[in-house]
Design a protein around this motif. Structure first.
Motif, short mmCIF file in Angstrom:
data_model
loop_
_atom_site.label_atom_id
_atom_site.label_comp_id
_atom_site.label_asym_id
_atom_site.label_seq_id
_atom_site.Cartn_x
_atom_site.Cartn_y
_atom_site.Cartn_z
N PRO A 1 3.18 9.43 -8.78
CA PRO A 1 1.98 8.96 -8.10
C PRO A 1 1.77 9.56 -6.72
O PRO A 1 0.65 9.95 -6.37
CB PRO A 1 2.20 7.45 -8.03
N SER A 2 2.82 9.65 -5.92
CA SER A 2 2.65 10.18 -4.56
C SER A 2 2.40 11.68 -4.55
O SER A 2 1.83 12.21 -3.59
CB SER A 2 3.87 9.84 -3.69
N GLU A 3 2.82 12.39 -5.60
CA GLU A 3 2.47 13.80 -5.71
C GLU A 3 1.01 13.99 -6.09
O GLU A 3 0.36 14.93 -5.63
CB GLU A 3 3.37 14.47 -6.74
N LEU A 4 0.51 13.09 -6.91
CA LEU A 4 -0.89 13.16 -7.30
C LEU A 4 -1.81 12.69 -6.19
O LEU A 4 -2.90 13.25 -5.98
CB LEU A 4 -1.13 12.30 -8.54
N HIS A 5 -1.39 11.66 -5.48
CA HIS A 5 -2.23 11.02 -4.46
C HIS A 5 -1.44 10.83 -3.18
O HIS A 5 -0.70 9.86 -3.03
CB HIS A 5 -2.76 9.68 -4.97
N PRO A 6 -1.59 11.72 -2.22
CA PRO A 6 -0.79 11.63 -1.00
C PRO A 6 -1.07 10.41 -0.12
O PRO A 6 -0.25 10.06 0.72
CB PRO A 6 -1.18 12.92 -0.25
N VAL B 1 0.81 -1.22 0.00
CA VAL B 1 0.00 0.00 0.00
C VAL B 1 0.85 1.27 0.00
O VAL B 1 0.37 2.35 -0.40
CB VAL B 1 -1.01 0.03 1.17
N THR B 2 2.10 1.18 0.42
CA THR B 2 3.00 2.34 0.31
C THR B 2 4.15 2.07 -0.68
O THR B 2 5.14 2.81 -0.69
CB THR B 2 3.59 2.71 1.68
N ARG B 3 4.00 1.07 -1.50
CA ARG B 3 4.98 0.79 -2.56
C ARG B 3 4.57 1.57 -3.81
O ARG B 3 3.57 1.28 -4.44
CB ARG B 3 5.02 -0.71 -2.86
N GLU B 4 5.36 2.57 -4.14
CA GLU B 4 4.95 3.50 -5.20
C GLU B 4 5.14 2.94 -6.60
O GLU B 4 4.38 3.28 -7.52
CB GLU B 4 5.70 4.81 -5.05
N TYR B 5 6.14 2.09 -6.78
CA TYR B 5 6.43 1.57 -8.11
C TYR B 5 6.57 0.06 -8.06
O TYR B 5 7.01 -0.49 -7.06
CB TYR B 5 7.73 2.20 -8.65
N PHE C 1 -3.27 7.31 -1.45
CA PHE C 1 -3.50 6.08 -2.23
C PHE C 1 -2.61 6.04 -3.47
O PHE C 1 -3.09 5.94 -4.60
CB PHE C 1 -4.98 5.97 -2.58
N PHE C 2 -1.31 6.08 -3.24
CA PHE C 2 -0.35 6.08 -4.34
C PHE C 2 0.30 4.72 -4.56
O PHE C 2 1.03 4.54 -5.54
CB PHE C 2 0.76 7.12 -4.09
N GLY C 3 0.07 3.78 -3.66
CA GLY C 3 0.74 2.49 -3.75
C GLY C 3 -0.09 1.45 -4.48
O GLY C 3 -1.03 1.74 -5.21
N SER C 4 0.33 0.19 -4.32
CA SER C 4 -0.45 -0.96 -4.79
C SER C 4 -0.69 -0.97 -6.29
O SER C 4 -1.71 -1.49 -6.76
CB SER C 4 -1.80 -1.04 -4.06
N TYR C 5 0.19 -0.35 -7.05
CA TYR C 5 0.14 -0.36 -8.51
C TYR C 5 -0.87 0.60 -9.10
O TYR C 5 -0.65 1.18 -10.16
CB TYR C 5 -0.12 -1.78 -9.03
N ASP C 6 -2.02 0.80 -8.44
CA ASP C 6 -3.02 1.75 -8.95
C ASP C 6 -3.90 2.22 -7.79
O ASP C 6 -3.93 1.62 -6.72
CB ASP C 6 -3.86 1.16 -10.08
N TRP C 7 -4.62 3.31 -8.03
CA TRP C 7 -5.36 3.98 -6.96
C TRP C 7 -6.39 3.07 -6.32
O TRP C 7 -6.46 2.96 -5.09
CB TRP C 7 -6.04 5.23 -7.53
N HIS C 8 -7.22 2.40 -7.13
CA HIS C 8 -8.29 1.60 -6.55
C HIS C 8 -7.76 0.42 -5.75
O HIS C 8 -8.33 0.06 -4.72
CB HIS C 8 -9.29 1.15 -7.62
N SER C 9 -6.67 -0.19 -6.22
CA SER C 9 -6.11 -1.32 -5.48
C SER C 9 -5.57 -0.87 -4.13
O SER C 9 -5.67 -1.60 -3.13
CB SER C 9 -5.00 -2.00 -6.28
N CYS C 10 -5.01 0.34 -4.10
CA CYS C 10 -4.52 0.87 -2.84
C CYS C 10 -5.69 1.12 -1.88
O CYS C 10 -5.62 0.81 -0.69
CB CYS C 10 -3.75 2.16 -3.09
#
Length: 336
Positions: free
Chosen positions: A42-47, A21-25, A49-58
């Motif tokens: 990703p972490s700049e766009l989503h402070p 969940v905190t793995r950005e890439y 839910f930036f992990g887990s490969y995509d937003w919804h999975s996070c």
């Protein structure tokens, strides 16, 4: 294979989610750019839910961790979950998520799959051990609720695919939120929409299942959606007409787990999720039937077979590992 969420299994699944969940890439971004200033990480766009490969999975990774913490607060990973939530589910980070959804180009962002999961997370955090977590999420929750309210009256037709755009799955998850927080008006909108979309469906052939990258059964998630939104007697009549031949194992395609040829391929790996989501649906639908109903043992057998096929593969390759455990927890904990 287990059909219960034991403390040991909860610990294993929590470890998987804490690892991503905190793995950005690697990261898959579906992001509209209005100008060069929108090209961000990703972490700049989503402070949050930036992990887990995509937003919804996070998002549903956080839901799973919250569910596991509530059900097994004694597990070794419990404190790591609390620390994660205390760091991430805070007002300033959620404000960044809200800012993304306030962008004009984000009107349809994560519609409807991510919307449904965000409300599922909000429902899980409601009344959790630390009220501040759900309170921090509430500005984003309110935005997603409003998106549903704005979108559903405009949606003339449902989307019946077995992937993220499936509308029945989103209604099903959103219904849990409405009940948890007591929003009867929103619930009635979901119910009316489901009846408008699916109320006249009969004799579902399920001839297109499974498709090559399904993780939902269009037939079974529609039935589960209607089970959740309709009164019991009304649902029973609808279900009898929708899948009239369950007792004889028809449509046959709904009873056999899909074959997964390459779990390193993100799309093909979806089919493990299909097994888990079918297990959830079959179990939940079977729970509405009396023990004497000849359909019940057939449905329970199908649920167990699909759970066994899917739960063995929740970890191993990141293409499945970043999301499959959440569907395992759905299958293990969401039966009525």
């Amino acid at each position: 294979m287990t059909s219960r969420l034991t403390s040991e299994l909860a610990s294993r699944l929590a470890t998987i989610a804490l690892g991503h969940v905190t793995r950005e890439y690697p990261n898959h971004i579906l992001h509209g750019l209005e100008g060069p200033e929108d090209a961000k990480t990703p972490s700049e766009l989503h402070p949050v839910f930036f992990g887990s490969y995509d937003w919804h999975s996070c998002v549903h990774g956080y839901w799973m961790l919250a569910r596991l913490l509530r059900l097994h607060p004694e597990m070794p990973e419990a404190q790591a979950i609390r620390d994660l939530f205390a760091t991430m589910l805070v007002p300033d980070r959620i404000a960044g998520e809200c800012a993304y959804f306030d962008r004009p180009m984000a009107r349809g962002y994560e519609r409807p799959y991510g919307w449904g999961w965000l409300l599922k997370l909000a429902a899980e955090l409601h009344g959790h051990e630390v009220p501040a977590w759900g309170a921090a999420l509430s500005p984003l929750t309110e935005r997603i609720v409003q998106r549903f309210r704005d979108f559903l009256p405009l949606a003339t037709y449902p989307v019946r695919v077995g992937t993220h755009y499936n509308t029945a799955f989103a209604l099903r998850l959103a219904a849990d939120y409405t009940e948890t927080v007591g929003d009867g008006t929103f619930f009635e909108l979901l119910r009316a929409t489901a009846l408008r979309w699916y109320g006249s469906d009969t004799a579902c052939p399920a001839w297109g299942e499974p498709s090559g990258d399904d993780f939902l059964s269009p037939a079974l998630i529609e039935a589960e959606c209607m089970r959740r939104l309709l009164p019991a007697t009304e649902f029973a009549r609808w279900f009898d007409a929708f899948l009239p031949d369950i007792a004889t194992g028809e449509p046959r395609t709904l009873f056999a787990p899909a074959s997964v040829s390459d779990r390193s391929d993100g799309k093909i790996a979806h089919l493990d999720g299909l097994s888990l989501s079918r297990a959830w649906c079959w179990s939940s639908l079977a729970s509405t039937l009396p023990d004497t109903d000849p359909r019940r043992p057939v449905m329970i057998k199908a649920a167990h077979g699909h759970l066994k096929a899917g739960i063995a593969h929740v970890a191993g390759d990141y293409m499945g590992e970043h999301w499959l455990a959440s569907f395992a927890v759905l299958a293990l904990t969401e039966t009525e």
